[in-house]
Design an enzyme around this catalytic site. Structure first.
Site, PDB file in Angstrom:
ATOM      1  N   ASP A  43      -3.969 -21.124 -32.584  1.00 44.05           N
ATOM      2  CA  ASP A  43      -4.057 -22.183 -31.591  1.00 44.05           C
ATOM      3  C   ASP A  43      -2.750 -22.967 -31.601  1.00 44.05           C
ATOM      4  O   ASP A  43      -1.972 -22.868 -32.563  1.00 44.05           O
ATOM      5  CB  ASP A  43      -5.240 -23.127 -31.910  1.00 44.05           C
ATOM      6  CG  ASP A  43      -5.840 -23.751 -30.654  1.00 44.05           C
ATOM      7  OD1 ASP A  43      -5.094 -24.411 -29.904  1.00 44.05           O
ATOM      8  OD2 ASP A  43      -7.042 -23.570 -30.421  1.00 44.05           O
ATOM      9  N   TYR A 163      -6.511 -21.563 -12.165  1.00 46.11           N
ATOM     10  CA  TYR A 163      -7.414 -21.137 -13.243  1.00 46.11           C
ATOM     11  C   TYR A 163      -8.345 -20.026 -12.764  1.00 46.11           C
ATOM     12  O   TYR A 163      -8.520 -19.004 -13.439  1.00 46.11           O
ATOM     13  CB  TYR A 163      -8.227 -22.334 -13.728  1.00 46.11           C
ATOM     14  CG  TYR A 163      -9.213 -22.017 -14.830  1.00 46.11           C
ATOM     15  CD1 TYR A 163      -8.784 -21.877 -16.147  1.00 46.11           C
ATOM     16  CD2 TYR A 163     -10.571 -21.870 -14.546  1.00 46.11           C
ATOM     17  CE1 TYR A 163      -9.701 -21.588 -17.158  1.00 46.11           C
ATOM     18  CE2 TYR A 163     -11.484 -21.588 -15.551  1.00 46.11           C
ATOM     19  CZ  TYR A 163     -11.041 -21.454 -16.851  1.00 46.11           C
ATOM     20  OH  TYR A 163     -11.945 -21.161 -17.851  1.00 46.11           O
TER      21      TYR A 163
END
Length: 256
Positions: A43, A163
């Site tokens: 991450d 998106y």
């Protein structure tokens, strides 16, 4: 012949997760650890990632955190190699990391920079993680990839174009990768979650949450645990003959 419980077991499986520091990603990491899998996750949220890994390791689980920035190809390759070396190989991959950035804007209001940023992380990043992990997954003899898409790409959510387009690309890519990677025994499937109550969806307006709630066959909020079961199934031996498929997990908001 193994029974169903044995086939669905993930004990000892070496699984890589992108975007595992919070939200759905953290739910995947935690569920995998509880199922006995060995996990390495990445991450850009370094403090949250390290804290989650430390917490699960303190409980006796084999979980490690490695920094990962999907916008940087060199970071992706370093992450995958580090994960493979740490665990001695890779059996499963969950491509969960993604950014939204385009929320709330109409198509003509989006900037080229925003569009490119979303595509670079969500589409290019997913592709590069898959190809970087391919040889390790092939070597495992039962490699499995689960790409996290979104049901927004199935119903065409407005004011979220970059998106939605990126998740549509992930779905299409899943089909093509399943055919390519099938030659070396790797399954590639996608999950399309509905609007899930996690930190990353806190920005979503209340009327959108209500729209989902009212449109579901199962009329309750969606939580991370609703998604972890289907994902873990697709990583298991029980799903070895399932590939190239898209499974919406959204309480019946979209029926595919």
């Amino acid at each position: 012949m193994h029974n169903a419980a044995t086939q669905a077991s993930l004990a000892g499986r070496r699984v890589v997760v992108t975007g595992g520091a919070r939200g759905l990603g953290a739910a995947f990491v935690t569920a995998l650890a509880a199922a006995g899998a060995r996990v390495t996750f990445g991450d850009v949220l370094h403090e949250a990632g390290a804290a989650l890994a430390d917490s699960l390791a303190a409980q006796g689980h084999d979980v490690g955190y490695v920094p990962l920035d999907l916008a940087q190809p060199q970071s992706i390759h370093a992450f995958v190699e580090n994960a493979a070396q740490r665990m001695g190989g890779i059996d499963g991959l969950i491509n969960n990391a993604a950014i939204t950035n385009s929320g709330g804007k109409l198509a003509h209001e989006l900037s080229v920079q925003t569009w490119d940023a979303v595509m670079n992380v969500n589409v290019r990043g997913t592709w590069l993680v898959c190809t970087a992990a391919q040889r390790w997954l092939a070597d495992s003899g039962h490699g499995a990839i689960v790409n996290i898409a979104s049901d927004t790409a199935l119903w065409g959510a407005p004011r979220l174009l970059a998106y939605v387009a990126s998740k549509g690309a992930v779905i299409a890519m899943t089909h093509s990768l399943a055919r390519e990677f099938g030659a070396c025994g790797i399954t590639v499937n996608a999950i399309a979650p509905g609007l899930t109550e996690v930190e990353a969806t806190a920005y979503v307006p209340a009327d959108r949450h209500a729209y989902y709630l009212e449109g579901r066959a199962l009329r309750r909020p969606q939580v991370p645990d609703d998604v972890t079961g289907p994902v873990l199934f697709l990583l298991s031996e029980a799903a070895r003959f399932v590939t190239g498929q898209l499974l919406p997990v959204n309480g019946g908001f979209v029926m595919h």
